[in-house]
Design a protein around this motif. Structure first.
Motif, PDB file in Angstrom:
ATOM      1  N   LEU A 723       0.865  -1.183   0.000  1.00  0.00           N
ATOM      2  CA  LEU A 723       0.000   0.000   0.000  1.00  0.00           C
ATOM      3  C   LEU A 723       0.895   1.224   0.000  1.00  0.00           C
ATOM      4  N   GLU A 724       0.636   2.159  -0.895  1.00  0.00           N
ATOM      5  CA  GLU A 724       1.387   3.411  -0.930  1.00  0.00           C
ATOM      6  C   GLU A 724       0.453   4.544  -0.533  1.00  0.00           C
ATOM      7  N   VAL A 725       0.866   5.299   0.473  1.00  0.00           N
ATOM      8  CA  VAL A 725       0.057   6.422   0.940  1.00  0.00           C
ATOM      9  C   VAL A 725       0.827   7.710   0.670  1.00  0.00           C
ATOM     10  N   ILE A 726       0.222   8.586  -0.118  1.00  0.00           N
ATOM     11  CA  ILE A 726       0.808   9.892  -0.394  1.00  0.00           C
ATOM     12  C   ILE A 726       0.273  10.856   0.653  1.00  0.00           C
ATOM     13  N   LEU A 727       1.164  11.371   1.479  1.00  0.00           N
ATOM     14  CA  LEU A 727       0.748  12.250   2.574  1.00  0.00           C
ATOM     15  C   LEU A 727       0.490  13.666   2.067  1.00  0.00           C
ATOM     16  N   ALA A 728      -0.434  14.320   2.717  1.00  0.00           N
ATOM     17  CA  ALA A 728      -0.764  15.702   2.356  1.00  0.00           C
ATOM     18  C   ALA A 728       0.223  16.680   2.969  1.00  0.00           C
ATOM     19  N   GLU A 729       0.999  16.230   3.972  1.00  0.00           N
ATOM     20  CA  GLU A 729       1.965  17.112   4.634  1.00  0.00           C
ATOM     21  C   GLU A 729       3.376  16.758   4.203  1.00  0.00           C
ATOM     22  N   ASN A 730       4.308  17.640   4.543  1.00  0.00           N
ATOM     23  CA  ASN A 730       5.712  17.366   4.323  1.00  0.00           C
ATOM     24  C   ASN A 730       6.091  16.098   5.095  1.00  0.00           C
ATOM     25  N   PRO A 731       6.723  15.111   4.417  1.00  0.00           N
ATOM     26  CA  PRO A 731       7.044  13.833   5.090  1.00  0.00           C
ATOM     27  C   PRO A 731       7.916  13.981   6.329  1.00  0.00           C
ATOM     28  N   TYR A 732       8.642  15.108   6.444  1.00  0.00           N
ATOM     29  CA  TYR A 732       9.535  15.310   7.576  1.00  0.00           C
ATOM     30  C   TYR A 732       8.839  15.999   8.753  1.00  0.00           C
ATOM     31  N   SER A 733       7.602  16.428   8.575  1.00  0.00           N
ATOM     32  CA  SER A 733       6.943  17.261   9.576  1.00  0.00           C
ATOM     33  C   SER A 733       6.361  16.440  10.723  1.00  0.00           C
ATOM     34  N   ALA A 734       6.104  17.136  11.831  1.00  0.00           N
ATOM     35  CA  ALA A 734       5.462  16.492  12.983  1.00  0.00           C
ATOM     36  C   ALA A 734       4.042  16.072  12.640  1.00  0.00           C
ATOM     37  N   GLU A 735       3.366  16.841  11.772  1.00  0.00           N
ATOM     38  CA  GLU A 735       2.009  16.481  11.359  1.00  0.00           C
ATOM     39  C   GLU A 735       2.007  15.156  10.604  1.00  0.00           C
TER      40      GLU A 735
END
Length: 970
Positions: A723-735
């Motif tokens: 499963l590949e999930v594209i995050l809406a936030e910067n991958p390095y962020s706390a969010e």
């Protein structure tokens, strides 16, 4: 000791030659440390960690085509891509595809290879397009780095006005190494320059500074070779290893040299030969240098017991400290003997003149002696609030470590603007099951899980076997299928209405018709027979509808048989006409033929739409039953008409009634179909805002496109799914870290109780690794920090022969660390707006402040112990402070200068570490060493040496404490 020093003095040239020979051997015979660091993975995730396990599982899906690392070609034009842009990029992608299998390139994927991917590789605003490059080896491998270098060169010559960047794991890793190496070169030059300037100021001589520089320079060259050699036996190294080697060796090593040189100058002033002065120097401060170096050695050696590889990579500094200590105890004395008094040229060393006593430190000594409690209270009251500024906010952004001008950073930012930052570093999840997931039921469960994930606020897109392009396969949703079924039902209803209308018209015409009764009777008997067959066909339909979950095919077969019966009925009518040509002109027969054709057409349409009637057709079962009854009545009426030819009038009446009953039955069917259609429309409409139902027929698994998607995201045995999930936030962020936790919980809930047996989840990707780093580094910090404090405590206890004195020295170091981190976090987070301090900065600041700050405590406390006589605590501390205060300040300035050079490296983490250490050393060498530690020593008094104070053999000197303590001078 004396014999060793005198032998060293006589063999001074031999010692120098030996060190030079060892240095040459290290330069040409030992491995290159920088080359080894360049090929080393910098994240040091343990082999048994979740992200590593997930990566290994995902590679099993398609090991032949799965790359080990990747790069992304980012092509953009601010005003929108042109045809020439796309033509150039297409040609470039073709060239790279031709090189697959060589140059380390494993795969090239673009919108030109697969038009279906255009929506993923071309931004919606038309300004940016991507080409994915997969490499055969990890990003830190030499072959991959060379491939990235050549790839960057191959992208030259793009149309004017466009921008081409390389980003992704491999280019970012390469640029990180480049930034680190550039920073290292800056650090080396700045460190040497700063140390030289400071030494010139301290010694006011052009000769003395070169003794520490030669000692440390030789030690550094040898250490680099030894550390590189140690990597062959499992010692980890990182981009920080060399930076810390330079800073610590030049900082601590120079401090030790200063201590030796200053004491040598003091002893020369006491008279006697330079050899005697060296003997006294080594006797008095040689042990101090050994214990000072021991604390640093112990601290960095104990780092080797950390579980986290990046922390362990600092263990190489312990080798450097050992080499520097050996050089400081042999090479430095040899150089002092070679130069003698010329070391301090042009200043002359006169009898009775040492390096002088510090008036500033004399004043602080007086204050700490007279008001120790007040000093401690004021210090705590003023500094304790500063510690509250340290909230432990950490950042895991690797891009912050790289110069923003590098192409990998610019490319990442362009992708972030046009697609979203999650496209560069997607979250990859391996899902394993105890049974194959290549089944409709398991795929339906995956669709439900994918749909649930897609609804999370921090998720931009989910890609899976059932969502290969990140979007739901609408053809397989119940809503879509109901919509298609509704269209078929409309056609079916129209056909049924036509049949009903035909039967009604036929009954009316027969009631009015005239002609040859006998011929009509034979025709009616044939119609009766065919009507019975039609009835049987409808009964089969009725049976098929009762098994709707299995009977879509049976319904098609029943309708096909009904069509055959209708065709047979039509054939029989034509045979009747051939046998009785005179019926051709009969208006009733003509209408009957027309209606029969309508019946045949309607049944043909029913057969075409039957495959879409799987769900919801149960509602028309009663209507079909009524239709069958109607046709039975029709057949009975026809038979009665044939048998009652003698009673034509009554027979025709009964026939008319049967036809009307049949028409009524068909009207019921029409009503039932309308009800089903309305129900389906209601079901389709009720799904707004909800996850639509999903149904995958077994035969759909054979669809080539769906099979291709399944093969890409699922292993051949069906036991592992990606499963590949594209995050809406910067991958390095706390969010992003928070979103990963939500994804994990949502998947567990979605898969619980599904047809996927015993699902197991493992997460990999940048954000997943950050989560692991966060936990691993925090736990290792606590564990390793405790070991370091214990090790330093033991060294101090052996040196000072005390338990209480090491305790308050360590407490002062700990308090100083908290104050330092409060200031550093306030500067970088609150003033400069950083999301947090670099995740490894707090650990290394702690390690270095404790390991190197304790040196100043040793300088002071060793002289304190040397000057102490029973009953003379105040005098001993005052004497120690006035004689070593200048040395401590000089050492702190040099140490701070070497770490200040890290701030110019351009690497964010080194900038923060350098700032923290400079602030910490300034605080410790002034406030804590000038006030807090002396105040504690004076407050505790004779208990400083507990429990070993009874072992003092030298008699007390009278009125030691009565001696005048140096006053503060204006």
């Amino acid at each position: 000791m004396e014999r060793f020093v005198r032998g060293l003095a006589r063999a001074k040239w031999v010692v120098l030659i030996i060190w030079l020979a060892v240095t040459a051997a290290a330069m040409f015979g030992l491995p290159d440390l920088q080359g080894i660091v360049r090929q080393t993975e910098q994240k040091f995730i343990p082999a048994d960690s979740e992200s590593v396990v997930a990566k290994q599982l995902l590679e099993r899906i398609d090991p032949e085509s799965t790359p080990k690392s990747s790069a992304i070609i980012v092509y953009s034009r601010a005003e929108g891509l042109t045809d020439s842009d796309r033509s150039w990029l297409k040609d470039k992608a073709s060239e790279l595809s031709a090189e697959k299998g060589g140059e380390g390139i494993k795969s090239v994927t673009s919108a030109y290879d697969n038009p279906d991917l255009a929506v993923k590789f071309r931004s919606k605003d038309g300004t940016t397009e991507l080409v994915m490059i997969g490499f055969e080896r990890p990003e830190n491998d030499t072959v991959t780095q060379e491939a990235v270098e050549k790839l960057g060169g191959a992208l030259s010559g793009a149309p004017s006005g466009s921008d081409v960047y390389l980003t992704g794991s491999a280019p970012i890793s390469k640029d990180f190494q480049s930034s680190s190496e550039e920073g290292l070169r800056k650090t080396e030059l700045l460190t040497v320059a700063l140390v030289l300037i400071i030494l010139l100021i301290v010694f006011r001589s052009p000769i003395a500074p070169f003794i520490p520089l030669v000692t440390i320079g030789i030690s550094l060259v040898i250490t680099r070779g030894l550390v590189a050699l140690a990597t062959e036996y499992g010692m980890p190294v990182s981009s920080f290893t060399e930076s810390f080697l330079i800073a610590v060796l030049f900082g601590a090593g120079t401090d030790y040299c200063i201590l030796l040189i200053q004491r040598y100058r003091e002893e020369l002033s006491q008279g006697g030969s330079k050899e005697d002065a060296l003997v006294r120097t080594m006797r008095n401060v040689g042990k101090t240098v050994v214990f000072s170096a021991s604390t640093v050695f112990v601290a960095f050696f104990l780092i080797g017991f950390a579980q986290f590889g990046l922390y362990q990579s600092a263990v190489g500094v312990s080798i450097g400290v050992a080499v520097t200590l050996a050089a400081g105890l042999t090479l430095t004395p040899a150089l002092l003997m070679i130069f003698g008094k010329a070391t301090f040229w042009p200043t002359k060393v006169q009898s009775g003149q040492g390096h002088g006593e510090s008036k500033l430190w004399a004043g602080m000594a007086s204050l700490a002696a007279r008001r120790p409690v007040a000093v401690l209270l004021v210090t705590v009251i003023l500094l304790a609030p500063v510690t509250l500024l340290f909230e432990g906010k950490r950042s895991f952004d690797d891009l912050a470590e790289i110069d923003p001008s590098h192409g990998s950073v610019q490319g990442f930012r362009q992708v972030e603007r046009s697609f979203g930052s999650g496209e560069v570093f997607p979250l990859s999840i391996s899902l394993t099951s105890e049974s194959s997931m290549r089944t409709p039921e398991a795929l339906a469960a995956l669709e439900i899980a994918s749909a649930n994930l897609a609804r999370l606020e921090g998720v931009q897109e989910v890609r899976s076997p059932v969502r290969p392009l990140g979007e739901q396969l609408t053809d397989l949703t119940v809503t879509s299928q109901l919509t298609k079924t509704s269209s078929v039902l409309e056609q079916l209803k129209s056909g049924v209405d036509q049949i009903g209308g035909g039967l009604t018209a036929a009954s009316n015409e027969i009631a009015l018709g005239e002609g040859d009764i006998g011929k009509l009777t034979n025709g009616l008997r044939m119609m009766s027979t065919q009507t019975v067959k039609a009835q049987e066909g409808l009964k089969q339909i009725h049976s098929g509808l009762q098994q709707s979950s299995k009977g879509a095919g049976q319904l098609a077969a029943g309708l096909s048989q009904s069509a055959d019966v209708s065709a047979s009925l039509g054939a029989d009518l034509h045979k009747l006409l051939e046998a009785h040509p005179e019926l051709k002109d009969d208006i009733n027969m003509q209408m009957l033929l027309g209606k029969q054709k309508g019946l045949a057409d309607g049944l043909a349409k029913l057969e075409q739409g039957a495959s879409g009637l799987k769900q919801g057709l149960g509602q028309i079962t009663p209507a079909i039953s009524q239709a069958a009854a109607g046709l039975g009545q029709l057949a009975s009426g026809q038979q009665q008409a044939a048998d009652g030819a003698n009673k034509l009038s009554s027979g025709l009446v009964e026939l008319t009634g049967g036809l009307k009953e049949g028409a009524k039955g068909l009207a019921d069917i029409s009503g039932g179909l309308s009800a089903v259609n309305e129900a389906q429309q209601g079901i389709a409409g009720s799904g707004e805002g909800q996850i639509p139902g999903w149904y995958l027929p077994k035969e759909a698994l054979d669809d080539p496109k769906l099979q291709q998607a399944i093969d890409y995201y699922m292993s051949k045995d069906g036991l592992t799914v990606k499963l590949e999930v594209i995050l809406a936030e910067n991958p390095y962020s706390a969010e992003a870290l928070t979103t990963v936790g939500q994804i994990r919980e949502m998947l567990k809930q979605s898969l619980a109780g599904s047809s996927i047996g015993k699902p197991e989840l493992n997460f990999s990707g940048t954000t997943a690794q950050i989560g692991e780093l966060k936990d691993i580094s925090r736990n290792d910090f606590t564990r390793t920090g405790t070991l370091v404090l214990v090790g330093i405590f033991i060294v101090l206890m052996l040196l000072l022969r005390s338990i209480l004195a090491p305790l308050y020295v360590l407490l002062s170091l700990g308090f100083n660390y908290l104050v330092t981190m409060g200031i550093v976090e306030f500067i970088f987070v609150h003033l400069l707006g950083k999301p947090g301090l670099s995740w490894s900065a707090s650990f290394f600041v702690f390690l270095i402040i404790v390991a190197l700050g304790v040196d100043y405590s040793i300088f002071l406390m060793a002289r304190f112990k040397e000057e102490y006589r029973p009953g003379g605590i105040v005098y001993a501390m005052s004497k120690a402070m006035t004689t070593t205060g200048g040395v401590i300040i000089s050492a702190a300035v040099i140490m701070g200068g070497t770490f200040a050079a890290l701030m110019m490296s351009g690497v964010n983490t080194l900038l923060q570490i350098g700032a923290g250490i400079v602030i910490g050393l300034v605080l410790y060498s002034t406030v804590f060493m000038g006030l807090v530690v002396p105040a504690m020593a004076n407050l505790i008094g004779e208990a400083n040496w507990w429990p070993f104070n009874k072992r003092q053999s030298e008699p007390a000197k009278q009125d030691y404490n009565a001696k005048e303590v140096p006053a503060i001078e204006s």
